[in-house]
Design an enzyme around this catalytic site. Sequence first.
Site, PDB file in Angstrom:
ATOM      1  N   SER A 134       0.865  -1.185   0.000  1.00 57.45           N
ATOM      2  CA  SER A 134       0.000   0.000   0.000  1.00 57.45           C
ATOM      3  C   SER A 134       0.893   1.223   0.000  1.00 57.45           C
ATOM      4  O   SER A 134       1.979   1.207   0.598  1.00 57.45           O
ATOM      5  CB  SER A 134      -0.867   0.021   1.256  1.00 57.45           C
ATOM      6  N   TYR A 147      -2.413   0.003  10.167  1.00 57.87           N
ATOM      7  CA  TYR A 147      -2.328  -0.465   8.768  1.00 57.87           C
ATOM      8  C   TYR A 147      -1.005  -0.015   8.145  1.00 57.87           C
ATOM      9  O   TYR A 147      -0.287  -0.801   7.524  1.00 57.87           O
ATOM     10  CB  TYR A 147      -3.521   0.088   8.010  1.00 57.87           C
TER      11      TYR A 147
HETATM   12  N1  NAD Z   1      -8.559  -1.345  -2.335  1.00 58.26           N
HETATM   13  C1  NAD Z   1      -7.691  -0.424  -1.902  1.00 58.26           C
HETATM   14  O1  NAD Z   1      -7.987   0.786  -1.830  1.00 58.26           O
HETATM   15  C2  NAD Z   1      -6.308  -0.826  -1.504  1.00 58.26           C
HETATM   16  C3  NAD Z   1      -5.315   0.182  -1.417  1.00 58.26           C
HETATM   17  C4  NAD Z   1      -4.022  -0.165  -1.057  1.00 58.26           C
HETATM   18  C5  NAD Z   1      -3.712  -1.481  -0.781  1.00 58.26           C
HETATM   19  N2  NAD Z   1      -4.677  -2.439  -0.882  1.00 58.26           N
HETATM   20  C6  NAD Z   1      -4.288  -3.811  -0.563  1.00 58.26           C
HETATM   21  O2  NAD Z   1      -4.753  -4.686  -1.581  1.00 58.26           O
HETATM   22  C7  NAD Z   1      -5.031  -5.958  -0.996  1.00 58.26           C
HETATM   23  C8  NAD Z   1      -6.456  -6.355  -1.358  1.00 58.26           C
HETATM   24  O3  NAD Z   1      -7.343  -5.365  -0.866  1.00 58.26           O
HETATM   25  P1  NAD Z   1      -8.839  -5.255  -1.403  1.00 58.26           P
HETATM   26  O4  NAD Z   1      -9.219  -3.835  -1.305  1.00 58.26           O
HETATM   27  O5  NAD Z   1      -8.971  -5.940  -2.723  1.00 58.26           O
HETATM   28  O6  NAD Z   1      -9.634  -6.074  -0.265  1.00 58.26           O
HETATM   29  P2  NAD Z   1     -11.024  -6.857  -0.311  1.00 58.26           P
HETATM   30  O7  NAD Z   1     -11.563  -6.797   1.069  1.00 58.26           O
HETATM   31  O8  NAD Z   1     -11.865  -6.379  -1.437  1.00 58.26           O
HETATM   32  O9  NAD Z   1     -10.600  -8.360  -0.656  1.00 58.26           O
HETATM   33  C9  NAD Z   1      -9.872  -9.113   0.273  1.00 58.26           C
HETATM   34  C10 NAD Z   1     -10.148 -10.573   0.033  1.00 58.26           C
HETATM   35  O10 NAD Z   1      -9.360 -11.326   0.984  1.00 58.26           O
HETATM   36  C11 NAD Z   1     -10.161 -12.376   1.460  1.00 58.26           C
HETATM   37  N3  NAD Z   1      -9.692 -12.861   2.752  1.00 58.26           N
HETATM   38  C12 NAD Z   1      -9.933 -12.318   3.981  1.00 58.26           C
HETATM   39  N4  NAD Z   1      -9.331 -13.030   4.934  1.00 58.26           N
HETATM   40  C13 NAD Z   1      -8.700 -14.058   4.304  1.00 58.26           C
HETATM   41  C14 NAD Z   1      -7.904 -15.121   4.760  1.00 58.26           C
HETATM   42  N5  NAD Z   1      -7.622 -15.261   6.077  1.00 58.26           N
HETATM   43  N6  NAD Z   1      -7.417 -16.010   3.866  1.00 58.26           N
HETATM   44  C15 NAD Z   1      -7.710 -15.880   2.525  1.00 58.26           C
HETATM   45  N7  NAD Z   1      -8.438 -14.860   2.035  1.00 58.26           N
HETATM   46  C16 NAD Z   1      -8.937 -13.960   2.911  1.00 58.26           C
HETATM   47  C17 NAD Z   1     -11.558 -11.782   1.542  1.00 58.26           C
HETATM   48  O11 NAD Z   1     -12.560 -12.801   1.615  1.00 58.26           O
HETATM   49  C18 NAD Z   1     -11.620 -10.960   0.256  1.00 58.26           C
HETATM   50  O12 NAD Z   1     -12.095 -11.697  -0.834  1.00 58.26           O
HETATM   51  C19 NAD Z   1      -4.777  -5.804   0.510  1.00 58.26           C
HETATM   52  O13 NAD Z   1      -3.466  -6.235   0.796  1.00 58.26           O
HETATM   53  C20 NAD Z   1      -4.907  -4.309   0.731  1.00 58.26           C
HETATM   54  O14 NAD Z   1      -4.192  -3.880   1.860  1.00 58.26           O
HETATM   55  C21 NAD Z   1      -5.962  -2.144  -1.236  1.00 58.26           C
END
Ligand code: NAD
Length: 240
Positions: A134, A147
């Site tokens: 991130s 975070y």
């Molecule tokens: N979307 C954003 O704005 C954003 C920004 C920066 C970084 N990120 C990073 O991107 C990554 C994905 O984020 P996202 O926004 O797509 O999240 P999201 O919540 O949309 O998806 C996360 C997925 O992980 C799954 N999950 C949860 N616990 C789990 C476990 N113990 N084992 C296996 N799967 C599990 C959930 O069921 C879900 O499908 C993360 O590392 C997040 O920190 C996201």
Amino acid sequence: MTGAGRGLGAAIATALAADGCAVAVNDLPESSGAAAVVDAVQAAGGEAILAPGDVTTPEGVGAAVAAAEDAFGPIDVLVPCATGPQPEAAVEHMTWEDLLLPLRFFTLSPLLLVQAVLPGMRAAGGGRVVIIGSDLAQRTDVGWSAYSAAKAAQLALVRTWARELAADGINVNAVAPGWIPVERHASTAPEHLAAYTARVPLGRMGTPADVAGAVVWLASSAASFVTGEQVTVNGGHRLT
Ligand SMILES: NC(=O)c1ccc[n+]([C@@H]2O[C@H](COP(=O)([O-])OP(=O)(O)OC[C@H]3O[C@@H](n4cnc5c(N)ncnc54)[C@H](O)[C@@H]3O)[C@@H](O)[C@H]2O)c1
């Protein structure tokens, strides 16, 4: 590809499959999204299987990696992406558990995953690890210190593991998105999105496809001399 039942993980899994990768789609066993991603990849002519498991536990990682290796052989590209809840807490209210929760997803899970795929990657003569970080590893947002701290720790792991695994032909990098609206942001107020966009030099919100493009590149032969790096995908949003 962990946490691939929705959000960024689903987009990255789909993009890797479109680029020719056979993809093991991981999410929690109860996720219906992961099966939908597998179906969509197969319907588009790609290769994908379900690899369920809780990737914050050794048992869950073992089950997911075994499913992937049984289907496709040694894993050559590992993309840790799963995240659990991301609660906000100001410093005066923060607990040790608040700090541990993101560390479980962003440091423990990648550690277990890398350890599980390492024998196969070594035997195959190399591989790629692309961890989803991130931009909050280096930026700040009020209420997001737990975070940010976990993402900064994750980046330190990426840099150090890149050196430790270079002799095995394993490149370790991170892709660091800014805020990328996904399903869980559906109820975000338009004014909030507009205020964020106003601080982004490229003048728009990022999309899951923007993030997936960077992952596909880092997984490709075009990035074979890149390791220990973080590719930030946030439209130039810095230090605000
Ligand atoms: N979307 C954003 O704005 C954003 C920004 C920066 C970084 N990120 C990073 O991107 C990554 C994905 O984020 P996202 O926004 O797509 O999240 P999201 O919540 O949309 O998806 C996360 C997925 O992980 C799954 N999950 C949860 N616990 C789990 C476990 N113990 N084992 C296996 N799967 C599990 C959930 O069921 C879900 O499908 C993360 O590392 C997040 O920190 C996201």
